[in-house]
Design a protein around this motif. Structure first.
Motif, short mmCIF file in Angstrom:
data_model
loop_
_atom_site.label_atom_id
_atom_site.label_comp_id
_atom_site.label_asym_id
_atom_site.label_seq_id
_atom_site.Cartn_x
_atom_site.Cartn_y
_atom_site.Cartn_z
N GLY A 7 62.98 11.15 -90.44
CA GLY A 7 64.29 11.59 -89.97
C GLY A 7 65.38 11.58 -91.02
N GLU A 8 65.01 11.38 -92.29
CA GLU A 8 66.00 11.34 -93.36
C GLU A 8 66.54 12.72 -93.70
N ILE A 9 65.78 13.76 -93.40
CA ILE A 9 66.23 15.13 -93.67
C ILE A 9 66.87 15.66 -92.39
N GLU A 10 68.12 16.12 -92.54
CA GLU A 10 68.82 16.64 -91.37
C GLU A 10 68.30 18.03 -91.02
N GLY A 11 68.54 18.42 -89.79
CA GLY A 11 68.16 19.75 -89.37
C GLY A 11 66.79 19.82 -88.73
N MET A 12 66.11 18.68 -88.60
CA MET A 12 64.81 18.67 -87.96
C MET A 12 65.00 18.95 -86.47
N ILE A 13 64.25 19.86 -85.94
CA ILE A 13 64.39 20.26 -84.55
C ILE A 13 63.18 19.78 -83.76
N ILE A 14 63.43 19.04 -82.71
CA ILE A 14 62.37 18.58 -81.83
C ILE A 14 62.33 19.51 -80.62
N VAL A 27 39.54 20.14 -62.93
CA VAL A 27 40.77 19.38 -62.77
C VAL A 27 41.90 20.04 -63.56
N ALA A 28 43.04 20.24 -62.91
CA ALA A 28 44.22 20.80 -63.58
C ALA A 28 44.91 19.72 -64.38
N ILE A 29 45.25 20.03 -65.64
CA ILE A 29 45.89 19.05 -66.52
C ILE A 29 47.16 19.67 -67.10
N LEU A 30 48.25 18.92 -67.01
CA LEU A 30 49.55 19.33 -67.54
C LEU A 30 49.94 18.32 -68.61
N VAL A 31 50.20 18.80 -69.83
CA VAL A 31 50.50 17.94 -70.98
C VAL A 31 51.92 18.24 -71.44
N GLU A 32 52.78 17.23 -71.43
CA GLU A 32 54.17 17.38 -71.87
C GLU A 32 54.31 16.77 -73.26
N CYS A 33 54.90 17.54 -74.19
CA CYS A 33 55.02 17.10 -75.58
C CYS A 33 56.43 17.29 -76.11
N GLN A 34 56.78 16.50 -77.11
CA GLN A 34 57.96 16.69 -77.93
C GLN A 34 57.46 16.70 -79.37
N THR A 35 57.78 17.78 -80.08
CA THR A 35 57.23 17.92 -81.42
C THR A 35 58.22 18.59 -82.37
N ASP A 36 58.01 18.32 -83.65
CA ASP A 36 58.76 19.00 -84.69
C ASP A 36 57.88 20.07 -85.35
N ASN A 37 56.62 20.17 -84.93
CA ASN A 37 55.69 21.13 -85.51
C ASN A 37 54.79 21.67 -84.40
N LYS A 38 55.19 22.78 -83.83
CA LYS A 38 54.48 23.36 -82.69
C LYS A 38 53.03 23.74 -83.05
N ASN A 39 52.80 24.24 -84.23
CA ASN A 39 51.45 24.64 -84.63
C ASN A 39 50.50 23.45 -84.68
N ARG A 40 50.95 22.34 -85.27
CA ARG A 40 50.13 21.14 -85.35
C ARG A 40 49.80 20.61 -83.95
N THR A 41 50.82 20.53 -83.10
CA THR A 41 50.63 20.00 -81.75
C THR A 41 49.69 20.88 -80.95
#
Length: 183
Positions: A7-14, A27-41
């Motif tokens: 978090g030392e670099i400003e402008g990071m978007i979650i 079985v239905a599965i719903l996964v909730e995420c918070q990420t700064d890198n959508k491709n990795r997640t």
């Protein structure tokens, strides 16, 4: 990369992203995420689904099976179930259940804080409150799929970017007791 991660670099978007898919047994599965890198997640979530016989689906394929609710958890050892149920229903709760040493109070999304405050004011030991995805229907999972499904959910929940995993399964207590030590 280290500075961005700490978090030392400003402008990071979650970003908040939801992934939907199916696990073993349908079985239905719903996964909730918070990420700064959508491709990795996306790659990590897809990998876990694939590794444990699941399929990552398109947006909207299972979300209609879930409803966002409020959940308030009370310590059963420090309060009486009947008193908790009376206070919760009077405060506007939708459901009260007792299981595994805790009392769970389900509320409508907009009533969560009011019901939690009413329970606290009544002197009941609220251990935590949270928002959950409650399935509208549950699918009974056979013993042959239960271990793989629970591994999928456990591994998914262990991913760094995942904040919550919701699924609509029903596994009998006997089967859960059998597979618990193998997780």
């Amino acid at each position: 990369a280290i500075k961005r991660g700490t978090g030392e670099i400003e402008g990071m978007i979650i970003e908040e992203i939801n992934y939907e898919g199916y696990g073993p047994g349908g079985v239905a599965i719903l996964v909730e995420c918070q990420t700064d890198n959508k491709n990795r997640t996306t790659a990590e979530v897809r990998h876990v689904f694939t590794k444990f016989n699941g399929n990552l689906g398109a947006n909207g394929c299972v979300s209609y099976l879930f409803e966002r609710k409020g959940m308030i958890v009370l310590d059963e050892e420090r309060c009486d179930f009947e008193a908790a149920m009376d206070a919760a229903i009077e405060a506007g709760a939708e459901d009260v259940e007792e299981e595994g040493g805790v009392i769970s109070v389900t509320t409508a999304l907009e009533d969560l804080h009011a019901v939690s405050a009413a329970l606290t004011d009544a002197g009941l030991p609220v251990t935590h409150t949270e928002l959950v995805q409650v399935p509208s229907t549950n699918i009974a999972v056979e013993k042959s799929d239960a271990l793989t499904l629970m591994k999928l959910i456990t591994h998914m929940d262990d991913l760094d970017d995942v904040s919550q995993v919701s699924a609509n399964f029903d596994i009998s207590d006997e089967v859960m007791a059998e597979i618990e030590d193998r997780l």
